[in-house]
Design a protein around this motif. Structure first.
Motif, PDB file in Angstrom:
ATOM      1  N   LYS A  26     -10.468  -7.334   3.900  1.00 53.11           N
ATOM      2  CA  LYS A  26     -10.730  -8.090   2.677  1.00 53.11           C
ATOM      3  C   LYS A  26     -11.250  -7.198   1.556  1.00 53.11           C
ATOM      4  O   LYS A  26     -11.206  -7.575   0.389  1.00 53.11           O
ATOM      5  CB  LYS A  26     -11.757  -9.197   2.955  1.00 53.11           C
ATOM      6  N   VAL A  27     -11.747  -6.012   1.928  1.00 54.05           N
ATOM      7  CA  VAL A  27     -12.322  -5.087   0.947  1.00 54.05           C
ATOM      8  C   VAL A  27     -11.311  -4.046   0.499  1.00 54.05           C
ATOM      9  O   VAL A  27     -11.176  -3.742  -0.688  1.00 54.05           O
ATOM     10  CB  VAL A  27     -13.568  -4.382   1.542  1.00 54.05           C
ATOM     11  N   SER A  28     -10.563  -3.495   1.448  1.00 53.27           N
ATOM     12  CA  SER A  28      -9.662  -2.374   1.144  1.00 53.27           C
ATOM     13  C   SER A  28      -8.628  -2.229   2.249  1.00 53.27           C
ATOM     14  O   SER A  28      -8.844  -2.639   3.391  1.00 53.27           O
ATOM     15  CB  SER A  28     -10.472  -1.078   1.006  1.00 53.27           C
ATOM     16  N   HIS A  29      -7.495  -1.606   1.896  1.00 53.77           N
ATOM     17  CA  HIS A  29      -6.490  -1.256   2.904  1.00 53.77           C
ATOM     18  C   HIS A  29      -6.980  -0.140   3.792  1.00 53.77           C
ATOM     19  O   HIS A  29      -6.454   0.091   4.878  1.00 53.77           O
ATOM     20  CB  HIS A  29      -5.200  -0.794   2.215  1.00 53.77           C
ATOM     21  N   ARG A  30      -7.993   0.585   3.351  1.00 53.04           N
ATOM     22  CA  ARG A  30      -8.421   1.793   4.041  1.00 53.04           C
ATOM     23  C   ARG A  30      -9.074   1.464   5.377  1.00 53.04           C
ATOM     24  O   ARG A  30      -9.882   0.550   5.492  1.00 53.04           O
ATOM     25  CB  ARG A  30      -9.410   2.578   3.175  1.00 53.04           C
ATOM     26  N   ASP A  31      -8.723   2.238   6.393  1.00 55.72           N
ATOM     27  CA  ASP A  31      -9.336   2.113   7.707  1.00 55.72           C
ATOM     28  C   ASP A  31     -10.814   2.463   7.571  1.00 55.72           C
ATOM     29  O   ASP A  31     -11.171   3.489   6.986  1.00 55.72           O
ATOM     30  CB  ASP A  31      -8.650   3.076   8.681  1.00 55.72           C
ATOM     31  N   LYS A  32     -11.689   1.618   8.113  1.00 58.06           N
ATOM     32  CA  LYS A  32     -13.119   1.922   8.013  1.00 58.06           C
ATOM     33  C   LYS A  32     -13.510   3.080   8.917  1.00 58.06           C
ATOM     34  O   LYS A  32     -14.587   3.659   8.755  1.00 58.06           O
ATOM     35  CB  LYS A  32     -13.953   0.695   8.359  1.00 58.06           C
ATOM     36  N   ARG A  33     -12.622   3.423   9.865  1.00 62.01           N
ATOM     37  CA  ARG A  33     -12.895   4.559  10.738  1.00 62.01           C
ATOM     38  C   ARG A  33     -12.640   5.841   9.943  1.00 62.01           C
ATOM     39  O   ARG A  33     -11.512   6.204   9.676  1.00 62.01           O
ATOM     40  CB  ARG A  33     -12.008   4.523  11.977  1.00 62.01           C
ATOM     41  N   PHE A  34     -13.708   6.507   9.566  1.00 64.78           N
ATOM     42  CA  PHE A  34     -13.596   7.801   8.903  1.00 64.78           C
ATOM     43  C   PHE A  34     -13.536   8.849  10.004  1.00 64.78           C
ATOM     44  O   PHE A  34     -14.462   8.971  10.809  1.00 64.78           O
ATOM     45  CB  PHE A  34     -14.794   8.053   7.995  1.00 64.78           C
ATOM     46  N   THR A  35     -12.446   9.608  10.039  1.00 65.35           N
ATOM     47  CA  THR A  35     -12.253  10.612  11.075  1.00 65.35           C
ATOM     48  C   THR A  35     -12.071  11.986  10.449  1.00 65.35           C
ATOM     49  O   THR A  35     -11.803  12.121   9.261  1.00 65.35           O
ATOM     50  CB  THR A  35     -11.025  10.279  11.940  1.00 65.35           C
ATOM     51  N   GLN A  36     -12.227  13.012  11.265  1.00 69.11           N
ATOM     52  CA  GLN A  36     -12.029  14.405  10.864  1.00 69.11           C
ATOM     53  C   GLN A  36     -12.852  14.721   9.597  1.00 69.11           C
ATOM     54  O   GLN A  36     -14.060  14.511   9.582  1.00 69.11           O
ATOM     55  CB  GLN A  36     -10.539  14.682  10.712  1.00 69.11           C
ATOM     56  N   GLY A  37     -12.222  15.195   8.523  1.00 67.60           N
ATOM     57  CA  GLY A  37     -12.998  15.541   7.333  1.00 67.60           C
ATOM     58  C   GLY A  37     -13.704  14.354   6.716  1.00 67.60           C
ATOM     59  O   GLY A  37     -14.807  14.485   6.152  1.00 67.60           O
ATOM     60  N   ALA A  38     -13.100  13.180   6.801  1.00 59.80           N
ATOM     61  CA  ALA A  38     -13.740  11.977   6.273  1.00 59.80           C
ATOM     62  C   ALA A  38     -15.007  11.652   7.056  1.00 59.80           C
ATOM     63  O   ALA A  38     -15.996  11.163   6.491  1.00 59.80           O
ATOM     64  CB  ALA A  38     -12.773  10.805   6.311  1.00 59.80           C
TER      65      ALA A  38
END
Length: 588
Positions: free
Chosen positions: A196-208
């Motif tokens: 509902k907030v963003s298309h972005r995966d909330k799982r930040f991986t690697q550099g994120a």
């Protein structure tokens, strides 16, 4: 020009080096501002693998590494003169930086990643450090979507975030890889709150993951971050001390004072063709870089040169092979795809335009790029070179942006790709003619590789005969996991360019991260870290994370030096539990 506001420390650039400089400065009680010219924060670091190369880190107790072993390895790999004091400062301070980062609440883990020169004295397989998956929503909804997003190549189907374990499982099509993919997709769509907030995966991986976890601590300490704010020039007083910055935001220019120091951490100059032409022996093109498009243009380096700063190691880039494909859904635009490990897979070979090999294709990606530069200088027949592979390779592995057939079968390859970006033929001879390479040379090179596949021995370059090569090979290919017969039609070829992960050279700094003038004296109040500064490693890339590790280390060192010189020494512990470091004052 009147200075309307001031901070103790102004950091230019929001990547890993800048984030650490800000985090450490704020932790020492200073008022800190980060200015970032982009619309999103996190810099190139947020789009990277997020690995830190930290020798002698001590995360696993006494694992056998040591200061002496690290320096022995570096001495065996560096091929040009470097600042010895600065090199040793990195080795000494990197573990302290890491333990400080860990003490703030950022989780760090040692990874089993071989050093890039595994046959050199002192090499190990545990100096690369990563941050596990981070929940990006912890930054708050306002910031979660404002951190720079990773490239599609670091996501499954351009959408689903992958950690390193998932990446390797999918990349190698290891047992159970379909289950791994299914879990990733299901986890994403079941997270209805984030959707509902963003298309972005909330799982930040690697550099994120690295940048998300670090910035959680940065924001908790009250650091201010201003996006869309570009450095225009450095301010200095009559005595030559840097006192602040002039910046611009949507055309509005204004000044910001820095009471104790300015830290330049704005990346390298790989997107500035004029600087590439000035510094690189083979300039290459900006558009072959794999860093954020038109991002690192060297503005901070230029601003520092205008106040008398000197540079070092600017002839070097952090090289990585790349290839170009049209952007899906917008074929007039192009995307750059890394091919770091693709070039060393079995059932393939890389040749220059004379049709012959020039390197162990499975070597570290920086070594591969250096070999491209050498070969271009010697033969004039490189840049691009060609990755040639057969149907077995095509079924299992990616070739830059060309995904394996399980993902992109032949019928789904866009028509405009064939014989323009990806070349295909029913025989090696026809393929060589199609890409305008000498047929006899190419057929002989392929015949040689097929012979090496039987014995497992590459007498030319030793491909697949060291632990680093083998880590990215295919165990199903025996007796050498990096060499397999190129004998199954159809045959394919893609051009490989000498891309980069940024520039190795930059502002010349001392062991305390202070920028030096042409005479080798520190410019008061001016510091640099990350690719904005010259690497302590000169011409080499010692291991995974050798950009971010030193960047964060010298961001940490800069903050310590600023705190010492300003008299604000709250919490000057080195970061290692039970160890306190004395910072003796040194005249500038």
């Amino acid at each position: 020009m009147t200075i309307a506001e001031s901070f103790d420390v102004v950091v230019v650039g929001s990547g890993a080096a800048g984030a650490m400089a800000a985090l450490r400065s704020a932790d020492l009680g200073m008022k800190v501002l980060i200015v970032e010219k982009a619309h999103k924060f996190g810099g190139t670091s947020a789009t990277s693998g997020g690995v830190m190369w930290i020798p002698n880190h001590g995360l696993d107790g006494d694992a056998g590494d040591s200061r002496e072993s690290a320096l022995r390895y570096l001495d065996a790999t560096i091929g040009v003169p470097v600042n010895r004091e600065r090199l040793e400062a990195f080795v000494d301070e990197a573990p302290r930086m890491l333990h400080f980062l860990k003490s703030t609440g950022v989780q760090v883990l040692a990874a089993a990643w071989p050093d890039y020169y595994p046959d050199r004295p002192g090499a190990r397989a545990d100096r690369s450090v990563i941050v596990p998956t981070f929940d990006g929503r912890r930054l708050g909804d306002g910031r979660y979507a404002l951190m720079r997003e990773q490239y599609n190549r670091f996501k499954l189907f351009g959408r689903y975030a992958m950690d390193l374990t998932e990446t390797f499982a999918l990349m190698m099509q290891s047992k159970g890889w379909r289950t791994v993919a299914g879990k990733m997709i299901g986890r994403y769509w079941l997270d209805r709150g984030t959707r509902k907030v963003s298309h972005r995966d909330k799982r930040f991986t690697q550099g994120a993951a690295l940048m998300g976890a670090t910035y959680e601590q940065v924001f908790q300490r009250g650091v201010e971050l201003r996006l869309e704010t570009s450095l225009e020039r450095l301010l200095s007083d009559e005595g030559g001390q840097v006192t602040g910055v002039e910046v611009s935001s949507f055309g509005r220019r204004y000044t910001i004072g820095a009471r104790h120091g300015v830290v330049l951490a704005a990346g390298g100059f790989e997107w500035n063709q004029e600087l590439r032409d000035r510094f690189f022996p083979i300039p290459g093109l900006t558009r072959h870089s794999s860093t954020p498009e038109d991002g690192n243009r060297g503005e901070a380096l230029i601003a520092a040169e205008r106040v008398g700063a000197s540079t070092e190691h600017t002839e070097q880039g952090w090289w990585i092979p790349t290839m170009t494909l049209p952007m899906k859904g917008a074929s007039n635009f192009h995307e750059i795809h890394q091919a770091a490990f693709d070039v060393g897979r079995p059932w393939s070979v890389v040749v220059n335009r004379k049709g012959v090999r020039f390197v162990d294709e499975a070597c570290g990606y920086d070594q591969f790029g250096q070999a491209m530069v050498r070969d271009q200088l010697e033969t004039g027949a490189n840049m691009p070179c060609w990755l040639i592979f057969d149907a077995k390779f095509r079924r299992k592995f990616s070739a830059g942006g060309l995904m394996p057939t399980v993902h992109t079968p032949e019928k789904k390859v866009p028509a405009d790709w064939w014989d323009h970006y990806v070349f295909r033929a029913d025989s090696i001879e026809d393929l060589a003619r199609k890409i305008h390479l000498p047929v006899e040379a190419v057929t002989q090179t392929v015949a040689n590789m097929n012979a090496y596949a039987k014995t497992g021995i590459d007498p030319e370059f030793g491909r697949g005969m060291n632990p680093y090569d083998q880590m990215f090979g295919d165990p199903s290919s025996t007796p050498n996991p990096n060499i397999g017969p190129i004998d199954t039609a159809p045959y394919y070829a893609v051009p490989i360019n000498n891309g980069d992960l940024g520039t190795k050279g930059g502002l010349r700094c001392d062991a305390r991260a202070r920028v030096l003038d042409q005479a080798g004296n520190p410019i008061p109040g001016l510091y640099a870290a990350g690719n904005n500064s010259g690497t302590p490693f000169g011409d080499t890339y010692p291991g995974a994370g050798a950009t971010i590790g030193p960047g964060m280390t010298f961001g940490y060192v800069a903050a310590n030096d600023i705190a010492e010189r300003s008299g604000n020494q709250r919490g000057m512990e080195a970061g290692r539990p039970g160890e306190v470091r004395a910072y003796a004052s040194t005249p500038a």
